[in-house]
Design a protein around this motif. Structure first.
Motif, mmCIF file in Angstrom:
data_model
loop_
_atom_site.group_PDB
_atom_site.id
_atom_site.type_symbol
_atom_site.label_atom_id
_atom_site.label_comp_id
_atom_site.label_asym_id
_atom_site.label_seq_id
_atom_site.Cartn_x
_atom_site.Cartn_y
_atom_site.Cartn_z
ATOM 1 N N PRO A 5 0.826 -1.318 -0.023
ATOM 2 C CA PRO A 5 0.159 0.029 0.017
ATOM 3 C C PRO A 5 0.639 1.237 -0.193
ATOM 4 N N PHE A 6 0.564 2.149 -0.565
ATOM 5 C CA PHE A 6 0.862 3.746 -0.794
ATOM 6 C C PHE A 6 -0.015 4.498 -0.632
ATOM 7 N N ARG A 7 0.420 5.864 -0.863
ATOM 8 C CA ARG A 7 -0.539 6.921 -1.065
ATOM 9 C C ARG A 7 -0.366 7.696 -2.502
ATOM 10 N N TYR A 8 -1.102 8.049 -3.054
ATOM 11 C CA TYR A 8 -0.973 8.632 -4.473
ATOM 12 C C TYR A 8 -1.270 9.846 -4.693
ATOM 13 N N ALA A 9 -0.532 10.840 -5.387
ATOM 14 C CA ALA A 9 -0.881 12.180 -5.808
ATOM 15 C C ALA A 9 -0.699 12.516 -7.196
ATOM 16 N N ASP A 10 -1.653 13.054 -8.033
ATOM 17 C CA ASP A 10 -1.127 13.097 -9.379
ATOM 18 C C ASP A 10 -1.331 14.765 -9.521
ATOM 19 N N GLU A 24 6.719 14.672 1.744
ATOM 20 C CA GLU A 24 6.257 13.495 1.887
ATOM 21 C C GLU A 24 7.319 12.581 1.728
#
Ligand SMILES: Cc1cc2nc3c(=O)[nH]c(=O)nc-3n(C[C@H](O)[C@H](O)[C@H](O)COP(=O)(O)OP(=O)(O)OC[C@H]3O[C@@H](n4cnc5c(N)ncnc54)[C@H](O)[C@@H]3O)c2cc1C
Ligand code: FES
Ligand code: FES
Lengths: 291, 171
Positions: A5-10, A24
């Motif tokens: 699992p990871f967090r994601y930004a675009d 981050e």
């Protein structure tokens, strides 16, 4: 396997991307063609990914008489088909044709493969051979870094955590010069067992003036080898390219891995050097006649 | 402000139909197609880009669906093997020329690799000017990234030529 699992930004601007990256301790996701395999095999498990694919203006190829500058979102396939880029620096098209398969070239980026710094990637060698540089952006600003200061080790570069490489610049082929690129791979499109890129420059009277070579899957970081002494002053069409190949074999320091022994790679360095130099010299002659 | 998420709801047009799914951001596109959208025609072999079984077409370009995140296709058009055949408007379907050529040339045995080959070749042929002659080198480049453990490739390459000829004739 699946990525951890990871967090994601675009983000949609470079500034926002840099801000998230620095807050981050996140990792850049470009084409994903090297990073996603690493995530799925759990060789990497970053807490956050910053996807740069929605940032506009990073997908341009800029061509001047002096250089080709390739933006961070230019896919391998776009560079491969870019006639203007190939006219200024023919190594770009020739090397990119050896990068992976069409579906991977459709997503993977040229700059991503340089930032990834895999010594078995073609474009790291081409950046070195053309004496190129990258543009590195951080929250502190943007700077140009030459290839020698950029590549530190296999999969390791000098850029600080949180930086984005926004472009790579490949200087133009010098006058009276020709190039060639060839590799041996188990299947077309696979990573090379050994690859060679060369540049031959002739003097006004068509004698060999300078011979440079760079290899793929040989050594830990890309290097440029000067092979001029083996053939300096020879008429281009009669040069002893085998002697240059023999010299190259003494200069490289390949490793043994599951694909090939160091000795076999050294042999390939000689063979590929000899073959590519003959082609590059012929091209240099033809270009000199036109210039 | 940039949102940093663990889960997202995406909207994607798959084979012409708008679909919505809520997925963890780490969901691979291949898994989203199969598990969240129920389209199991896309096969998964290696999950690291090597075998090509998972190849689909995103915004016109063939890509490995195991090397994209589902969140990355938000707003995009995806075409999978389920979208190759056309309705014949009599309750049946007309196979795509590449599918027809695979049947004609016996280009599959177990069929595991077939969806990936079909999508790669369909995108490859649709993306080129089919009035120009298709060279062996082009065919090798087109199918060289897909693994088939059964056929030995001869019939697959034959099918590519077959399909190219049919598409040239406007099939
Ligand atoms: C089956 C297969 C075969 C392949 N064969 C070859 C081959 O023959 N030759 C070859 O050269 N490559 C090959 N590749 C790799 C391919 O070329 C990748 O596209 C490339 O190495 C990485 O580019 P990317 O844009 O996909 O980067 P990503 O996978 O998105 O990123 C790779 C790494 O670089 C970092 N990164 C990427 N872009 C930036 C940036 N702009 N700024 C800062 N950091 C960045 C990422 O954080 C990550 O650590 C192959 C890949 C596969 C799956
Ligand atoms: S499952 Fe995607 S390439 Fe093998
Ligand atoms: S038909 Fe069985 S793997 Fe290709």
């Amino acid at each position: 396997m699946k990525p951890a699992p990871f967090r994601y930004a675009d983000p949609s601007t470079l500034g926002e991307a840099l801000a998230v990256l620095s807050d981050e301790g996140a990792k850049v996701l470009a084409g994903g063609q090297s990073l996603l395999p690493l995530l799925s095999m759990r060789l990497a498990a970053p807490a956050t990914l910053v996807d740069i694919n929605r940032i506009p203006d990073l997908d341009a190829v800029e061509v001047t008489d002096d250089a080709v500058t390739v933006g961070a979102l230019v896919r391998h396939d776009a560079l491969l088909r870019h006639g203007g880029a190939a006219a200024v620096q023919p190594l770009l098209g020739r090397a990119t044709a050896n990068v992976a398969h069409p579906a991977i070239r459709n997503r993977g980026t040229t700059v991503g493969s340089i930032a990834h710094a895999d010594p078995s990637g073609e474009m790291t060698s081409v950046l070195a051979l053309t004496d190129g540089s990258v543009t590195v952006a951080t929250t502190a600003g943007s700077e140009v870094v030459g290839w020698r200061d950029f590549f530190v080790g296999p999969l390791e570069t000098s850029i600080p955590a949180g930086a984005v490489v926004t472009a790579a610049t490949f200087p133009a082929l010098p006058p009276r010069s020709g190039t060639a690129f060839a590799e041996v791979a188990r299947r077309k499109g696979d990573y090379a067992v050994c690859g060679a890129g060369v540049v031959v420059t002739l003097s006004e009277d068509r004698r060999v003036e300078r011979v440079l070579a760079s290899y793929v899957s040989v050594g830990l970081t890309p290097e440029v080898h000067d092979l001029t002494e083996a053939v300096a002053g020879s008429p281009a069409e009669k040069a002893d390219w085998a002697a240059a190949g023999a010299l190259a074999r003494t200069l490289v320091d390949p490793d043994t891995d599951i694909h090939a022994s160091a000795d076999y790679r050294r042999l390939l360095v000689g063979v590929l050097t000899e073959r590519t130099l003959a082609d590059a010299a012929a091209e240099a002659g033809a270009r000199a006649a036109r210039e | 402000m940039t949102s940093i998420d663990s889960e997202r709801t995406i909207t994607v047009t798959v084979n012409g139909v708008p679909r919505e799914a809520t997925v963890p951001v780490r969901r691979l596109l291949s898994d989203a197609l199969r598990h969240d959208l129920g389209l199991t025609g896309t096969h998964v072999g290696c999950e690291h880009g090597v075998c090509g079984a998972c190849t689909v077409v995103v915004d016109g370009a063939a890509v490995r669906s195991c090397l994209m995140l589902a969140v990355q296709v938000d707003g995009a058009e995806v075409r999978t093997v389920e979208g190759l055949a056309r309705e014949d408007h009599q309750g049946g379907q007309v196979l795509h020329p590449v599918q027809e050529a695979f049947r004609e040339c016996h280009a599959l045995q177990c069929g595991f690799c077939t969806p990936g080959f079909l999508m790669t070749i369909a995108a490859g042929l649709e993306g080129r000017d089919n009035s120009a002659e298709l060279t062996e080198e082009e065919v090798d480049d087109m199918v060289g990234g897909n693994l088939c453990r059964c056929t030995g490739y001869a019939n697959i390459k034959k099918a590519v030529h077959h399909a190219a000829a049919a598409m040239k004739d406007g099939a």
